[in-house]
Design a protein around this motif. Sequence first.
Motif, mmCIF file in Angstrom:
data_model
loop_
_atom_site.group_PDB
_atom_site.id
_atom_site.type_symbol
_atom_site.label_atom_id
_atom_site.label_comp_id
_atom_site.label_asym_id
_atom_site.label_seq_id
_atom_site.Cartn_x
_atom_site.Cartn_y
_atom_site.Cartn_z
ATOM 1 N N ILE A 6 45.473 51.199 28.100
ATOM 2 C CA ILE A 6 46.234 50.118 28.723
ATOM 3 C C ILE A 6 46.195 50.260 30.244
ATOM 4 O O ILE A 6 46.524 51.315 30.781
ATOM 5 C CB ILE A 6 47.698 50.127 28.227
ATOM 6 C CG1 ILE A 6 47.731 49.963 26.703
ATOM 7 C CG2 ILE A 6 48.505 49.044 28.918
ATOM 8 C CD1 ILE A 6 49.094 50.155 26.075
ATOM 9 N N PHE A 7 45.778 49.188 30.901
ATOM 10 C CA PHE A 7 45.888 49.087 32.352
ATOM 11 C C PHE A 7 47.163 48.306 32.631
ATOM 12 O O PHE A 7 47.306 47.169 32.163
ATOM 13 C CB PHE A 7 44.695 48.332 32.947
ATOM 14 C CG PHE A 7 43.440 49.146 33.005
ATOM 15 C CD1 PHE A 7 43.032 49.714 34.201
ATOM 16 C CD2 PHE A 7 42.676 49.357 31.866
ATOM 17 C CE1 PHE A 7 41.870 50.465 34.256
ATOM 18 C CE2 PHE A 7 41.520 50.107 31.915
ATOM 19 C CZ PHE A 7 41.116 50.671 33.108
ATOM 20 N N VAL A 33 45.701 44.903 30.972
ATOM 21 C CA VAL A 33 44.629 44.873 29.988
ATOM 22 C C VAL A 33 44.935 45.905 28.906
ATOM 23 O O VAL A 33 45.265 47.053 29.212
ATOM 24 C CB VAL A 33 43.261 45.186 30.643
ATOM 25 C CG1 VAL A 33 42.145 45.186 29.612
ATOM 26 C CG2 VAL A 33 42.962 44.201 31.761
ATOM 27 N N GLU A 34 44.828 45.456 27.661
ATOM 28 C CA GLU A 34 45.037 46.343 26.512
ATOM 29 C C GLU A 34 43.771 46.349 25.670
ATOM 30 O O GLU A 34 43.246 45.289 25.312
ATOM 31 C CB GLU A 34 46.217 45.856 25.684
ATOM 32 C CG GLU A 34 46.531 46.713 24.489
ATOM 33 C CD GLU A 34 47.756 46.228 23.744
ATOM 34 O OE1 GLU A 34 47.711 46.217 22.502
ATOM 35 O OE2 GLU A 34 48.756 45.861 24.395
ATOM 36 N N ILE A 35 43.279 47.548 25.376
ATOM 37 C CA ILE A 35 42.048 47.733 24.624
ATOM 38 C C ILE A 35 42.355 48.601 23.412
ATOM 39 O O ILE A 35 42.984 49.655 23.548
ATOM 40 C CB ILE A 35 40.978 48.409 25.509
ATOM 41 C CG1 ILE A 35 40.607 47.491 26.682
ATOM 42 C CG2 ILE A 35 39.757 48.800 24.695
ATOM 43 C CD1 ILE A 35 39.828 48.165 27.767
ATOM 44 N N HIS A 36 41.904 48.161 22.218
ATOM 45 C CA HIS A 36 42.065 48.952 21.001
ATOM 46 C C HIS A 36 40.707 49.476 20.572
ATOM 47 O O HIS A 36 39.723 48.723 20.554
ATOM 48 C CB HIS A 36 42.628 48.113 19.865
ATOM 49 C CG HIS A 36 43.995 47.569 20.126
ATOM 50 N ND1 HIS A 36 44.757 47.024 19.132
ATOM 51 C CD2 HIS A 36 44.758 47.487 21.253
ATOM 52 C CE1 HIS A 36 45.918 46.619 19.619
ATOM 53 N NE2 HIS A 36 45.925 46.883 20.917
ATOM 54 N N ILE A 57 35.862 50.691 33.103
ATOM 55 C CA ILE A 57 36.632 49.465 32.843
ATOM 56 C C ILE A 57 37.249 48.974 34.155
ATOM 57 O O ILE A 57 37.197 47.781 34.473
ATOM 58 C CB ILE A 57 37.744 49.698 31.796
ATOM 59 C CG1 ILE A 57 37.170 50.173 30.470
ATOM 60 C CG2 ILE A 57 38.620 48.449 31.650
ATOM 61 C CD1 ILE A 57 36.528 49.123 29.619
ATOM 62 N N ASN A 58 37.809 49.887 34.930
ATOM 63 C CA ASN A 58 38.406 49.530 36.215
ATOM 64 C C ASN A 58 37.366 48.883 37.140
ATOM 65 O O ASN A 58 37.658 47.890 37.806
ATOM 66 C CB ASN A 58 39.024 50.772 36.866
ATOM 67 C CG ASN A 58 39.805 50.448 38.115
ATOM 68 O OD1 ASN A 58 40.694 49.605 38.116
ATOM 69 N ND2 ASN A 58 39.475 51.114 39.200
ATOM 70 N N LYS A 94 43.037 42.488 25.073
ATOM 71 C CA LYS A 94 44.000 41.493 25.565
ATOM 72 C C LYS A 94 44.060 41.615 27.081
ATOM 73 O O LYS A 94 44.186 42.713 27.620
ATOM 74 C CB LYS A 94 45.393 41.723 24.970
ATOM 75 C CG LYS A 94 46.432 40.736 25.513
ATOM 76 C CD LYS A 94 47.738 40.734 24.730
ATOM 77 C CE LYS A 94 48.432 42.046 24.699
ATOM 78 N NZ LYS A 94 49.778 41.965 24.076
ATOM 79 N N VAL A 95 43.931 40.470 27.755
ATOM 80 C CA VAL A 95 43.976 40.423 29.213
ATOM 81 C C VAL A 95 45.070 39.450 29.639
ATOM 82 O O VAL A 95 45.094 38.305 29.190
ATOM 83 C CB VAL A 95 42.615 39.958 29.798
ATOM 84 C CG1 VAL A 95 42.698 39.804 31.313
ATOM 85 C CG2 VAL A 95 41.506 40.921 29.417
ATOM 86 N N LYS A 96 45.952 39.917 30.494
ATOM 87 C CA LYS A 96 46.968 39.063 31.108
ATOM 88 C C LYS A 96 46.715 39.095 32.614
ATOM 89 O O LYS A 96 46.725 40.160 33.229
ATOM 90 C CB LYS A 96 48.377 39.554 30.796
ATOM 91 C CG LYS A 96 49.460 38.710 31.449
ATOM 92 C CD LYS A 96 50.837 39.260 31.119
ATOM 93 C CE LYS A 96 51.923 38.501 31.849
ATOM 94 N NZ LYS A 96 53.244 39.146 31.663
#
Length: 120
Positions: A6-7, A33-36, A57-58, A94-96
């Motif tokens: 999670i970012f 950003v949430e990555i599973h 990712i960053n 998921k990206v917000k």
Amino acid sequence: MTSKIIFENLKIYAYHGVLPEEKILGTYYILNVEIHADLQKPAESDDLKDTINYAEINDILHAEMAISSKLLEHVCGRIIKNIKNNFPQIAFIKVKLTKTSPPMRGEMDGVSVEMESNFS
């Protein structure tokens, strides 16, 4: 095992928007950003090659934010696509994306677009 990377509240100055002044002046954006993914192997090996390198990712997040777009939806879509292309083992993203100073009436913390994709 499903795990998350999670970012949280990554703050980046960028130039997105429909109005011409948004492309000139820019504003701060906040990315969450949430990555599973299955992270059991790196949990045991302690080896970077076995995991999803969140420094990479960053770099993707910063690169995509540097490309000016009219719509936040477009930026979110590009981020999801680029991350998935570079890390096919990801099951969910998921990206917000929040524009902190939208050119609208009223006092607010920002306007956000949230998009998610399930790849499993």
